[in-house]
Design an enzyme around this catalytic site. Structure first.
Site: not given
Ligand code: ADP
Length: 319
Positions: A11, A72, A102-103, A125, A127, A129, A170-171, A186-187, A243, A249, A251
């Site tokens: 992302g 991705r 991200g992770d 990211t 998020d 996170d 925020g996933r 916010a309440e 409401r 997106h 964000q």
């Molecule tokens: P983010 O980095 O935002 O968490 P994703 O989880 O979609 O986003 O991961 C981004 C890309 O990183 C994935 O599309 C993939 O190509 C690669 N990736 C994720 N997990 C693995 C993994 N276990 N081994 C190899 N590549 C990975």
């Protein structure tokens, strides 16, 4: 190390461009050759790799999104895909790669490290996170976007005496909801890290009405439940037509804040320092305003933690 590359993956987030610029400029400052990889791991496998100069990253520090584009890739998760990427890196003589993402992207970077490529991860990211850093690049910008939206919704909620439910991103993490809820007054705030009874939220709205309050704002983290579901539950329990606004997106876009640009610049330059210092297979971060780094192993799989004191504070201030 003489040749390094930088890519953005997963992302996108505001401030990624500032991080790319910092990696490229710091690398060139240190006398390295620096390559930009387009479209994340997809572009890496397909050889979308370009040698950058100082001008390649000019006029991007203030722009949202990522000039390198992101992707991705399922193929990169396979051994075959990873070998393709390694072949591309070897054919360019690239020994080190900075991965901004991200992770999931960190897992990919960890794979590259297993093949002997020096990798450093930068947390990009909205998020917030990723363990091992107090802030991720893009969080502050997204937070400010949400707060701005809450302020606007509050104007109309107040005028029309309505309860507003706002769903934020925020996933699986509640940071954006918690911080924006506190900043936006916010309440109620619903986050995945804390189990919340809808009955308590309804009681709070009811008590507010009894003491003359005309409107309420409820922030819902996408990882806890949906805004539409919350509205349904409230309607089932009381005579109210809340409401719902799903911010979506919007964000993820926009000009990065000064905070995100500074964070991205510091982390980008630090990542290059670590590569040249042979500290590899690590992710960089900031803790208590100090630059830190941890091996991917220490970060991946570690549960994300929320600041529970802040959650408690938000509920104390919104009685
Ligand atoms: P983010 O980095 O935002 O968490 P994703 O989880 O979609 O986003 O991961 C981004 C890309 O990183 C994935 O599309 C993939 O190509 C690669 N990736 C994720 N997990 C693995 C993994 N276990 N081994 C190899 N590549 C990975």
């Amino acid at each position: 190390m003489k040749k390094i590359a930088v890519l953005t993956s997963g992302g996108d987030s505001p401030g990624m461009n500032a991080a790319v610029r910092a990696v490229v400029r710091k690398g060139l400052y240190l006398g390295l050759e620096v390559f930009g990889v387009y479209r994340g791991y997809t572009g890496l496998m397909e050889g979308e790799i370009k040698k950058f100069d100082l001008g390649s990253v000019g006029d991007i520090i203030h722009r949202g999104g990522t000039m390198l584009h992101s992707s991705r890739s399922e193929e990169f998760k396979t051994e075959e895909g990873q070998r393709k990427a390694i072949d591309q890196l070897m054919s360019h003589g690239i020994e080190g790669v900075v991965v901004i993402g991200g992770d999931g992207s960190y897992r990919g970077a960890q794979k590259l490290a297993e093949y002997g490529i020096a990798t450093v991860g930068i947390p990009g990211t909205i998020d917030n996170d990723i363990p091992g850093t107090d802030y991720t690049i893009g969080f502050d910008t997204a937070l400010n976007t949400i707060v701005d939206a809450i302020d606007k919704i509050r104007d109309t909620a107040m005028s029309h005496e309505k309860t507003s439910v706002i769903e934020v991103m925020g996933r699986d993490a509640g940071d954006l909801a918690l911080w924006s809820g506190l900043a936006g007054g916010a309440e109620s705030i619903m986050i995945p890290e804390v189990s919340i009874d809808i009955g308590g939220i309804v009681d709070k709205i009811q008590k507010g009405i009894e003491r003359g309050k005309k409107h309420s704002i409820i922030i819902v983290a996408e990882g806890s439940t949906s805004g539409v579901e919350v509205v349904k539950q409230i309607k089932n329990r009381m005579n109210l037509e809340p409401r719902v606004t799903i911010l979506g997106h919007l964000q993820r876009g926009g000009k990065p804040t000064g905070f995100d640009r500074v964070l991205a610049s510091r982390l980008g330059a630090y990542a290059v320092d670590l590569l040249t210092d042979n500290q590899v297979g690590v992710a960089v971060g900031i803790e208590q305003n100090k630059l830190v780094h941890y091996p991917f192993d220490k970060i991946l799989g570690k549960p994300h933690q929320i600041n529970t004191n802040m959650f408690e504070l938000a509920s104390q201030l919104s009685i």
